[in-house]
Design a protein around this motif. Structure first.
Motif, PDB file in Angstrom:
ATOM      1  N   ASP A  17       0.806  -1.230   0.000  1.00  0.00           N
ATOM      2  CA  ASP A  17       0.000   0.000   0.000  1.00  0.00           C
ATOM      3  C   ASP A  17       0.836   1.276   0.000  1.00  0.00           C
ATOM      4  N   HIS A  19       2.099   4.575  -1.163  1.00  0.00           N
ATOM      5  CA  HIS A  19       1.607   5.511  -2.174  1.00  0.00           C
ATOM      6  C   HIS A  19       2.780   6.160  -2.900  1.00  0.00           C
ATOM      7  N   ARG A 396      -6.753   8.908  -5.113  1.00  0.00           N
ATOM      8  CA  ARG A 396      -6.700   8.463  -3.721  1.00  0.00           C
ATOM      9  C   ARG A 396      -6.479   9.681  -2.830  1.00  0.00           C
ATOM     10  N   GLN A 401      -5.246  10.055   6.220  1.00  0.00           N
ATOM     11  CA  GLN A 401      -5.802   8.703   6.113  1.00  0.00           C
ATOM     12  C   GLN A 401      -4.752   7.678   6.513  1.00  0.00           C
ATOM     13  N   ARG A 402      -5.165   6.435   6.588  1.00  0.00           N
ATOM     14  CA  ARG A 402      -4.212   5.358   6.872  1.00  0.00           C
ATOM     15  C   ARG A 402      -3.164   5.318   5.767  1.00  0.00           C
ATOM     16  N   GLY A 405      -3.596   5.597   1.851  1.00  0.00           N
ATOM     17  CA  GLY A 405      -4.757   6.384   1.456  1.00  0.00           C
ATOM     18  C   GLY A 405      -5.995   5.542   1.188  1.00  0.00           C
ATOM     19  N   ILE A 406      -7.059   6.256   0.770  1.00  0.00           N
ATOM     20  CA  ILE A 406      -8.327   5.616   0.443  1.00  0.00           C
ATOM     21  C   ILE A 406      -8.787   6.096  -0.929  1.00  0.00           C
ATOM     22  N   PRO A 407      -9.584   5.303  -1.661  1.00  0.00           N
ATOM     23  CA  PRO A 407     -10.081   5.755  -2.969  1.00  0.00           C
ATOM     24  C   PRO A 407     -10.903   7.037  -2.833  1.00  0.00           C
ATOM     25  N   ASP A 408     -10.776   7.900  -3.826  1.00  0.00           N
ATOM     26  CA  ASP A 408     -11.479   9.174  -3.788  1.00  0.00           C
ATOM     27  C   ASP A 408     -11.741   9.637  -5.213  1.00  0.00           C
ATOM     28  N   THR A 512     -18.869  12.793  -2.544  1.00  0.00           N
ATOM     29  CA  THR A 512     -18.058  12.097  -1.539  1.00  0.00           C
ATOM     30  C   THR A 512     -17.848  13.046  -0.369  1.00  0.00           C
TER      31      THR A 512
END
Length: 699
Positions: A17, A19, A396, A401-402, A405-408, A512
């Motif tokens: 994960d 980035h 992302r 975030q963790r 990252g997270i999808p965005d 979102t």
């Protein structure tokens, strides 16, 4: 293979994960840089605890951090611990129990100054920089119960009772946004240049690059054409002769390099060689090889000399470039002069930089979010009515975030979608690969500026000069937020309507609610609130100076200002100190400022929705905000006009006069326009009547 604890080098480059902003150098941790082997274990235990705050052993530490620190942050703290421990070693300290408060203060003073450069004095660093050193010195105390090899003496804490921010005098990070917006004198020419490259030059550059790729096959790599390939070359020469095309020519830089090599060898034949300008490598690639052997060159030399005398030499790419309008005067010119392949690659890179800067400037994305844009990130969908298209970018969200990252998704305007589509053509990578390898906007813009000037391309395309100045995703984000907040309906740069960007931002928040666009909208709203307060204070100061507002809502606003003025005078009598700055005035006006909605030609003081003319016309009396686009400020009891609005109304009068004088406008429409003109003249007259003559003349 995963690293083991007792290793001095931890290679985390295979971390899941990760980035794209994380460089490999940030994932290779060299604990061996710490001179004292005992303190290497201390550093390892601390950084592991920062990344695993829920581990049983870490939970037993009462002062330990309870939030997960990312590998990037932990790497940075490892570096700070390395610097602290090695400084202690230089001072002769061998055990952490010997550390004193005086040592901590001495080290902080050392780290509070920049590394000196030749002919320049050292400068004191910002508190934001030095606070991290204090924080890392305190870490050893916080994890004392966890450390197995060494630690501070019992009860010792560097700067007890103070946070690292308090020690260095760092202000609350949430107080004021200190990022400065990009000045208009840089922003406007930068955006005009980048939009021209994306919209006008870019499609032709992409088409030429695709043509270049098609004619120089990958199979050419590593192959050398020999005498057996002479028929292929002769067939190519026949095509050149038939079409009367020039032979491929080297660039000036390549010719100078070839000539200098020959001079070093003592060979001056090149200057008299009729095939001196010939691009042999390009000839080879056109027949599917990488180079022509010396024997083949000698065999074909007589035919090439004869052909060169007939058709001459010219750079191979872009010889018959389509015409485009110059940016300055719309004169049609070839979009490019003939290029060699190296020059084409340089041009493509600068167009790609323009795509990146347009995306950054018109979305407000952070660098981390720009990094996460991939080939294939574009999403388009039609609205329910089918009359318009919504453009989105899938990426992302990294910050906050963790790790990973997270999808965005971002809702963007068409200009951004166009720039991303062009970038995907230029990079020619598989879906999912990074779209922009580098997000160094400042260096990219500097290189673009230098290339435009040195190559003469800026003058040929009629583009403005881009002044020097720092450019980053942060100040472009801040610029966009302020532009949306402070200039309703205005232009960020040539051809780009801010209201469209504002709508896209709001739609992105609605789609979102927890995503990046919501965070950007929060920046916009904060800037908008600051701007409303500044405009209210300015209107109050103008009223104090005799420059009163006009319009239907002027009386109520003046009464509110009189009330505030009376409170200020009372404060001046009871406590003169409060008048040293505008803080007291701002607190008194804040409630009034909260009702202000800025229009292009008026201020709307939205105190009572039931009195708002726009809501009555729209049939939505329960709305919480006015419909500024439907505002009839000449009749609305909550609207005011100020001297700053006078040019807008004068411009409307000029526009109406143009239409009234036009023979193409229907008679009935002219009658309606004359009524509009009369209203505009009445508003201007009211503004003039409320303002001193000297100020009216200045506007």
């Amino acid at each position: 293979m995963s690293p083991l604890f007792n290793w001095d080098t931890w290679d985390l480059t295979c971390l899941a994960d990760t980035h794209r902003m994380v460089g490999n150098a940030e994932l290779i941790w060299e604990f061996g840089e710490i001179l004292n082997p005992v303190w290497r274990v201390v550093a390892k235990e601390v950084v592991l605890a920062l990344m695993a705050p829920t581990h049983e052993a870490v939970l037993e530490c009462p002062f330990a951090e309870r939030r997960v620190r990312s590998p990037r942050t932990s790497h940075r703290y490892r570096q700070r611990l390395t610097e602290w421990f090695n400084w202690l070693t230089e001072q002769g300290v061998t055990k952490l129990v010997e550390v004193t408060q005086e040592m901590c203060e001495a080290y902080l003073e050392k780290r509070s100054w920049s590394i000196p450069t030749p002919d320049e004095p050292s400068r004191r660093l910002e508190p934001e920089t030095t606070s991290e050193h204090v924080y890392c010195m305190k870490l050893v105390t916080w994890y004392d119960d966890l450390l197995s090899t060494d630690g501070y003496r019992p009860g010792f804490t560097p700067w007890p009772g103070k946070t690292s921010a308090q020690v260095v005098g760092r202000k609350n990070a949430r107080s004021e946004n200190r990022v400065r917006p990009l000045p208009d004198e840089i922003l406007q020419p930068m955006m005009e240049t980048c939009l021209y490259l994306v919209n006008v030059v870019g499609p032709h550059a992409a088409a030429l690059q695709e043509d270049c790729r098609a004619k120089t096959a990958p199979g050419a790599i590593g192959k050398t054409a020999t005498q057996g390939d002479a028929p292929l070359v002769r067939r190519l020469l026949d095509e050149i002769r038939t079409d009367a095309n020039p032979l491929p020519k080297l660039s000036d830089k390549q010719m100078a390099h070839r000539y200098s090599q020959l001079l070093v060898r003592g060979n001056r034949v090149f200057v008299k060689d009729p095939l001196g300008p010939l691009a042999w490598t390009h000839m080879a690639r056109l027949i599917g090889a990488q180079r022509l052997s010396n024997d083949l060159r000698k065999l074909l030399q007589p035919e090439l000399v004869q052909l060169a005398a007939q058709v001459g030499f010219e750079r191979p790419w872009g010889r018959y470039a389509p015409l485009i309008p110059r940016a300055s005067d719309s004169e049609l010119i070839p979009w490019t002069l003939p290029l060699v392949e190296e020059e084409l690659r340089v041009l493509i890179d600068y167009v790609l930089s323009a795509c990146l800067m347009v995306t950054s400037a018109l979305t407000g994305m952070r660098s981390s979010e720009l990094h996460e844009l991939s080939v294939g990130c574009r999403r388009t969908e039609k609205t329910l009515t089918g009359q318009s298209v919504r453009f989105r970018l899938a990426g992302r969200l990294i910050k906050g975030q963790r790790f990973g990252g997270i999808p965005d998704e971002w809702v963007v305007i068409e200009q951004v979608d166009t720039a991303i589509a062009l970038a995907e053509r230029l990079v020619d990578r598989p879906p999912g690969k990074a779209l922009f390898n580098s997000i160094e906007l400042n260096s990219r813009l500097g290189n673009l500026r230098n290339w435009l000037e040195k190559s003469g391309t800026r003058e040929r395309w009629g583009l403005p000069v881009i002044p020097e100045g720092p450019v980053s995703a942060r100040n472009l984000r801040r610029t966009l937020a302020l532009a949306i907040a402070q200039r309703p309906g205005g232009l960020l740069a040539a051809k780009v309507a801010l209201k469209h960007i504002s709508v896209a931002t709001t739609e992105g928040y609605a789609a979102t609610p927890g995503g990046s666009q919501r965070l950007f909208l929060a920046d916009v709203e904060e800037a908008e609130e600051e701007n409303r307060l500044e405009l209210t204070v300015e209107a109050f100061r103008e009223a104090q100076a005799g420059l009163l507002p006009s319009g239907p809502g002027a009386r109520h606003l003046i009464e509110a200002f009189h009330h505030v003025d009376a409170e200020l005078k009372e404060a001046a009598r009871s406590d003169p100190k409060v008048l040293k700055d505008d803080r007291h005035l701002e607190s008194l006006l804040r409630k009034v400022a909260m009702t202000l909605h800025v229009g292009a030609a008026n201020f709307c003081w939205f105190r009572d929705p039931s009195k708002a003319l726009c809501l009555k016309l729209a049939g939505t009396p329960e709305a919480k905000r006015p419909l500024v686009g439907m505002c009839d400020s000449a009749r609305c009891p909550q609207a005011t006009h100020h001297l700053r609005h006078r040019p807008v109304w004068l411009g409307q009068i000029t526009t109406i006069d143009t239409f009234v004088e036009s023979p193409r406008v229907a008679k009935g429409e002219k009658t309606r326009l004359r009524h509009e003109r009369d209203r505009a003249e009445r508003v201007v007259a009211e503004i003039d009547a409320a303002a001193p003559p000297a100020l009216v003349g200045a506007h």
